[in-house]
Design a protein around this motif. Sequence first.
Motif, mmCIF file in Angstrom:
data_model
loop_
_atom_site.group_PDB
_atom_site.id
_atom_site.type_symbol
_atom_site.label_atom_id
_atom_site.label_comp_id
_atom_site.label_asym_id
_atom_site.label_seq_id
_atom_site.Cartn_x
_atom_site.Cartn_y
_atom_site.Cartn_z
ATOM 1 N N TYR A 177 0.839 -1.189 0.000
ATOM 2 C CA TYR A 177 0.000 0.000 0.000
ATOM 3 C C TYR A 177 0.881 1.249 0.000
ATOM 4 N N PRO A 178 0.419 2.332 -0.647
ATOM 5 C CA PRO A 178 -0.801 2.424 -1.437
ATOM 6 C C PRO A 178 -0.692 1.615 -2.736
ATOM 7 N N ARG A 179 -1.808 1.052 -3.164
ATOM 8 C CA ARG A 179 -1.820 0.164 -4.333
ATOM 9 C C ARG A 179 -1.919 0.985 -5.623
ATOM 10 N N THR A 180 -0.809 1.615 -5.969
ATOM 11 C CA THR A 180 -0.728 2.404 -7.197
ATOM 12 C C THR A 180 0.306 1.783 -8.129
ATOM 13 N N GLY A 181 0.358 2.312 -9.347
ATOM 14 C CA GLY A 181 1.322 1.820 -10.322
ATOM 15 C C GLY A 181 2.690 2.449 -10.206
ATOM 16 N N PHE A 182 2.877 3.342 -9.232
ATOM 17 C CA PHE A 182 4.168 4.003 -9.048
ATOM 18 C C PHE A 182 5.007 3.223 -8.043
ATOM 19 N N VAL A 183 6.214 2.863 -8.444
ATOM 20 C CA VAL A 183 7.127 2.114 -7.585
ATOM 21 C C VAL A 183 8.501 2.770 -7.662
ATOM 22 N N SER A 187 15.267 -0.716 -10.919
ATOM 23 C CA SER A 187 15.173 -1.884 -11.793
ATOM 24 C C SER A 187 13.743 -2.061 -12.276
ATOM 25 N N GLU A 188 13.531 -2.012 -13.593
ATOM 26 C CA GLU A 188 12.182 -2.198 -14.138
ATOM 27 C C GLU A 188 11.612 -3.578 -13.826
ATOM 28 N N PRO A 189 12.372 -4.689 -13.969
ATOM 29 C CA PRO A 189 11.810 -6.003 -13.621
ATOM 30 C C PRO A 189 11.403 -6.108 -12.155
ATOM 31 N N LYS A 190 12.214 -5.578 -11.247
ATOM 32 C CA LYS A 190 11.864 -5.642 -9.824
ATOM 33 C C LYS A 190 10.611 -4.817 -9.543
ATOM 34 N N ALA A 191 10.507 -3.654 -10.184
ATOM 35 C CA ALA A 191 9.303 -2.837 -10.023
ATOM 36 C C ALA A 191 8.081 -3.584 -10.533
ATOM 37 N N ALA A 192 8.222 -4.320 -11.634
ATOM 38 C CA ALA A 192 7.091 -5.030 -12.232
ATOM 39 C C ALA A 192 6.535 -6.095 -11.289
ATOM 40 N N PHE A 193 7.399 -6.792 -10.547
ATOM 41 C CA PHE A 193 6.920 -7.795 -9.595
ATOM 42 C C PHE A 193 6.022 -7.156 -8.534
#
Length: 278
Positions: A177-183, A187-193
Amino acid sequence: MTRIAAALLAGLLFPQEIPEPASTIAARADMSAIFRTWRLKGVLGCPHKGRTRHCLWVENAFPCGIIEVVQRPGASLVAEAQPAVRGLRTTGGHGGGGLRFADARVHTLVPWPPDFIRFPIAKPWPAGFGVNYLSELDPVGWRIDWWDRILRPVPVVGDCETRPLQPGCAGTWGAYYPRTGFVLNPSEPKAAFLQAVRAGRVASDPAGRVTLSLYPFEPRTGHYLQLLRPVLRPAIPIGSPGAIDAGAGSRSGSYLFLHFGIFEECHRCLAPRLVGPR
């Protein structure tokens, strides 16, 4: 066996940009995750027509959904999802300092289980394929964090990497949380997980959010996520430290995951149900 091998081969040969059928996605599931997590919890008895019926109470991971993380407008790597995503527009990209954004899709996919010579495994009822969540239809919740801060205020003290056992943490991967698309991750792969498990949590707990249908299998810490595209990887526990391959980057910014929930079941006595975090 020939049919499964053909589906497996077809899935492995799909280029990164080409959508593939859900059947080939299911065929590439890491079936070893079922056996790696299988355990016998005991023997239960329940009344049945004046007699006592006994069963083996077991627990294991089992595939139950597909989660996509995408950065291209209207993109989806799942053939059956194409009518739903057609015409959608994304605002993907990333900001400075490692802040990354992507849209997400969540789909239910509970395949018919293979016959393990009558080996007892816990599994949800086969449900086929269904689209549950498209983040473009939930622009406020997926892009602005105040919505979750009001409706799902789950505080995290410090950071999840040093305190991964907090309820709001996906282990060492970061905060649910918060459950948004911003991380915030270089690392793009780590963010994608992390974006994938956040999207699954929106679809399974859509308080104040826009979903197409409920995803009944909340991604939980210690349950499993398998990266299928851009590269095929084994299923790994959600939140496990050092498990993500940071080099598995996608040229198009699209990532395809298979979600394995951990279920318990005692056939004909205890219906299958999702267990808590591990």
